[in-house]
Design a protein around this motif. Sequence first.
Motif, PDB file in Angstrom:
ATOM      1  N   TYR A 193     -58.862  -5.197  30.261  1.00  0.00           N
ATOM      2  CA  TYR A 193     -58.090  -3.987  30.023  1.00  0.00           C
ATOM      3  C   TYR A 193     -56.751  -4.281  29.353  1.00  0.00           C
ATOM      4  N   ASP A 194     -56.478  -5.551  29.096  1.00  0.00           N
ATOM      5  CA  ASP A 194     -55.214  -5.977  28.503  1.00  0.00           C
ATOM      6  C   ASP A 194     -55.513  -7.131  27.547  1.00  0.00           C
ATOM      7  N   GLU A 195     -54.968  -7.068  26.345  1.00  0.00           N
ATOM      8  CA  GLU A 195     -55.344  -8.041  25.310  1.00  0.00           C
ATOM      9  C   GLU A 195     -54.982  -9.469  25.694  1.00  0.00           C
ATOM     10  N   HIS A 196     -53.789  -9.661  26.220  1.00  0.00           N
ATOM     11  CA  HIS A 196     -53.385 -11.025  26.561  1.00  0.00           C
ATOM     12  C   HIS A 196     -54.207 -11.564  27.729  1.00  0.00           C
ATOM     13  N   PRO A 221     -67.591  -0.734  30.791  1.00  0.00           N
ATOM     14  CA  PRO A 221     -68.153   0.509  30.250  1.00  0.00           C
ATOM     15  C   PRO A 221     -67.885   0.721  28.771  1.00  0.00           C
ATOM     16  N   GLY A 222     -67.306  -0.270  28.110  1.00  0.00           N
ATOM     17  CA  GLY A 222     -67.065  -0.144  26.679  1.00  0.00           C
ATOM     18  C   GLY A 222     -65.645   0.232  26.315  1.00  0.00           C
ATOM     19  N   ARG A 223     -64.685  -0.229  27.091  1.00  0.00           N
ATOM     20  CA  ARG A 223     -63.285   0.030  26.758  1.00  0.00           C
ATOM     21  C   ARG A 223     -62.923  -0.687  25.459  1.00  0.00           C
ATOM     22  N   PRO A 224     -62.053  -0.076  24.655  1.00  0.00           N
ATOM     23  CA  PRO A 224     -61.732  -0.679  23.348  1.00  0.00           C
ATOM     24  C   PRO A 224     -61.104  -2.062  23.456  1.00  0.00           C
ATOM     25  N   GLN A 225     -60.366  -2.334  24.546  1.00  0.00           N
ATOM     26  CA  GLN A 225     -59.769  -3.662  24.702  1.00  0.00           C
ATOM     27  C   GLN A 225     -60.842  -4.734  24.863  1.00  0.00           C
ATOM     28  N   PHE A 226     -62.020  -4.321  25.305  1.00  0.00           N
ATOM     29  CA  PHE A 226     -63.135  -5.251  25.482  1.00  0.00           C
ATOM     30  C   PHE A 226     -63.996  -5.318  24.221  1.00  0.00           C
ATOM     31  N   THR A 227     -64.410  -4.170  23.726  1.00  0.00           N
ATOM     32  CA  THR A 227     -65.302  -4.153  22.563  1.00  0.00           C
ATOM     33  C   THR A 227     -64.612  -4.670  21.314  1.00  0.00           C
ATOM     34  N   HIS A 229     -62.344  -7.135  21.309  1.00  0.00           N
ATOM     35  CA  HIS A 229     -61.891  -8.510  21.486  1.00  0.00           C
ATOM     36  C   HIS A 229     -62.908  -9.484  20.899  1.00  0.00           C
ATOM     37  N   SER A 230     -62.430 -10.644  20.492  1.00  0.00           N
ATOM     38  CA  SER A 230     -63.316 -11.632  19.868  1.00  0.00           C
ATOM     39  C   SER A 230     -64.398 -12.133  20.818  1.00  0.00           C
ATOM     40  N   ILE A 231     -64.183 -12.023  22.125  1.00  0.00           N
ATOM     41  CA  ILE A 231     -65.211 -12.469  23.074  1.00  0.00           C
ATOM     42  C   ILE A 231     -66.493 -11.672  22.903  1.00  0.00           C
ATOM     43  N   HIS A 232     -66.374 -10.468  22.385  1.00  0.00           N
ATOM     44  CA  HIS A 232     -67.544  -9.592  22.281  1.00  0.00           C
ATOM     45  C   HIS A 232     -68.610 -10.177  21.377  1.00  0.00           C
ATOM     46  N   ARG A 233     -68.196 -11.025  20.436  1.00  0.00           N
ATOM     47  CA  ARG A 233     -69.162 -11.646  19.512  1.00  0.00           C
ATOM     48  C   ARG A 233     -69.993 -12.727  20.212  1.00  0.00           C
ATOM     49  N   GLN A 234     -69.596 -13.121  21.419  1.00  0.00           N
ATOM     50  CA  GLN A 234     -70.297 -14.175  22.149  1.00  0.00           C
ATOM     51  C   GLN A 234     -71.013 -13.639  23.384  1.00  0.00           C
ATOM     52  N   SER A 256     -71.725   5.434  30.344  1.00  0.00           N
ATOM     53  CA  SER A 256     -72.584   4.311  30.707  1.00  0.00           C
ATOM     54  C   SER A 256     -71.745   3.064  30.943  1.00  0.00           C
ATOM     55  N   SER A 257     -72.372   2.073  31.557  1.00  0.00           N
ATOM     56  CA  SER A 257     -71.717   0.791  31.801  1.00  0.00           C
ATOM     57  C   SER A 257     -72.730  -0.314  31.563  1.00  0.00           C
ATOM     58  N   ILE A 258     -72.258  -1.411  30.998  1.00  0.00           N
ATOM     59  CA  ILE A 258     -73.150  -2.472  30.531  1.00  0.00           C
ATOM     60  C   ILE A 258     -72.839  -3.789  31.234  1.00  0.00           C
ATOM     61  N   VAL A 259     -73.900  -4.522  31.542  1.00  0.00           N
ATOM     62  CA  VAL A 259     -73.768  -5.904  32.008  1.00  0.00           C
ATOM     63  C   VAL A 259     -74.015  -6.815  30.814  1.00  0.00           C
ATOM     64  N   TRP A 260     -73.080  -7.733  30.596  1.00  0.00           N
ATOM     65  CA  TRP A 260     -73.154  -8.665  29.482  1.00  0.00           C
ATOM     66  C   TRP A 260     -73.229 -10.099  30.014  1.00  0.00           C
ATOM     67  N   SER A 261     -73.974 -10.937  29.328  1.00  0.00           N
ATOM     68  CA  SER A 261     -73.992 -12.368  29.584  1.00  0.00           C
ATOM     69  C   SER A 261     -73.104 -13.049  28.546  1.00  0.00           C
ATOM     70  N   TYR A 262     -72.158 -13.858  29.027  1.00  0.00           N
ATOM     71  CA  TYR A 262     -71.232 -14.546  28.131  1.00  0.00           C
ATOM     72  C   TYR A 262     -71.848 -15.885  27.741  1.00  0.00           C
TER      73      TYR A 262
END
Length: 264
Positions: A193-196, A221-227, A229-234, A256-262
């Motif tokens: 929820y926070d970029e840093h 759930p797809g907050r813009p700080q998450f979607t 962020h560069s982590i989203h590509r992984q 909706s809310s999503i479960v992601w595997s990093y």
Amino acid sequence: MAICCWRWFIRFGSRESLTKTSGTSSRSTSQLGRHFHYRTPGNFLDPEVRSFLEENTEVISSGNLTPEIRLRLLTPRCRFWKERADLWPFADPFWAIYWPGGQALSRYILDNPDIVRMGSVLDLGSGCGATAIAAVMSGASQVLANDIDPIAGMAMVINCELNNVNPFPIAIKNITDTTLDKWDLILLGDMFYDEHLADCLHHWLGKCIKMYGTKVLIGDPGRPQFTGHSIHRQLHKVIEYSLPEPTRQENNGLTSSIVWSYQP
């Protein structure tokens, strides 16, 4: 005080929105730097604090993705739902909300117990403790819950009791500043929820995976700080859940809310 009542806080559906508008404490990166002692469950049972929490929260099991888990949460029937937020005597009660990312993680673990069975699990930013409770219910051999708020620790102990689960150890500190421990699985919901903070988590999780081969599941759930962020590509999308109507209403219309595997 910019917030006149907790309804405003909840309906924005993002911890970060409170950071921008409130003068009270929040889970910003600076607060993550606060360190509290590691505690066993019995250390949290302060009778006065427990009584206050029980008087000002409600036990619920409906309106979310995990009706089999009972939780003490802040609801519209609670005094502080309408009360001025600055009258709450502790740090902002992020633990008193069952956030959508945590709901998705908990649902996924309950439906897929082999993910955690006989393994060691770290629940990072545990809040109300629902995901850690789901891990225990699903047969994890070792569970550590982590949060920076000692009141969250009290809430977790109470919630364990509600679900007839033996309380698990709780680390009240910024665990990402400590020496890396080996965990089979790290779970974190609604933490981006926070970029840093997202940058710090990205770096720390990457080290855990590189050093120990740890699996990481993220709920969001797809907050813009998450979607954004560069982590989203992984990330690899594991499953998406449609949120129940009460959760949608409490989270500014998120559906909706999503479960992601990093997988860096």
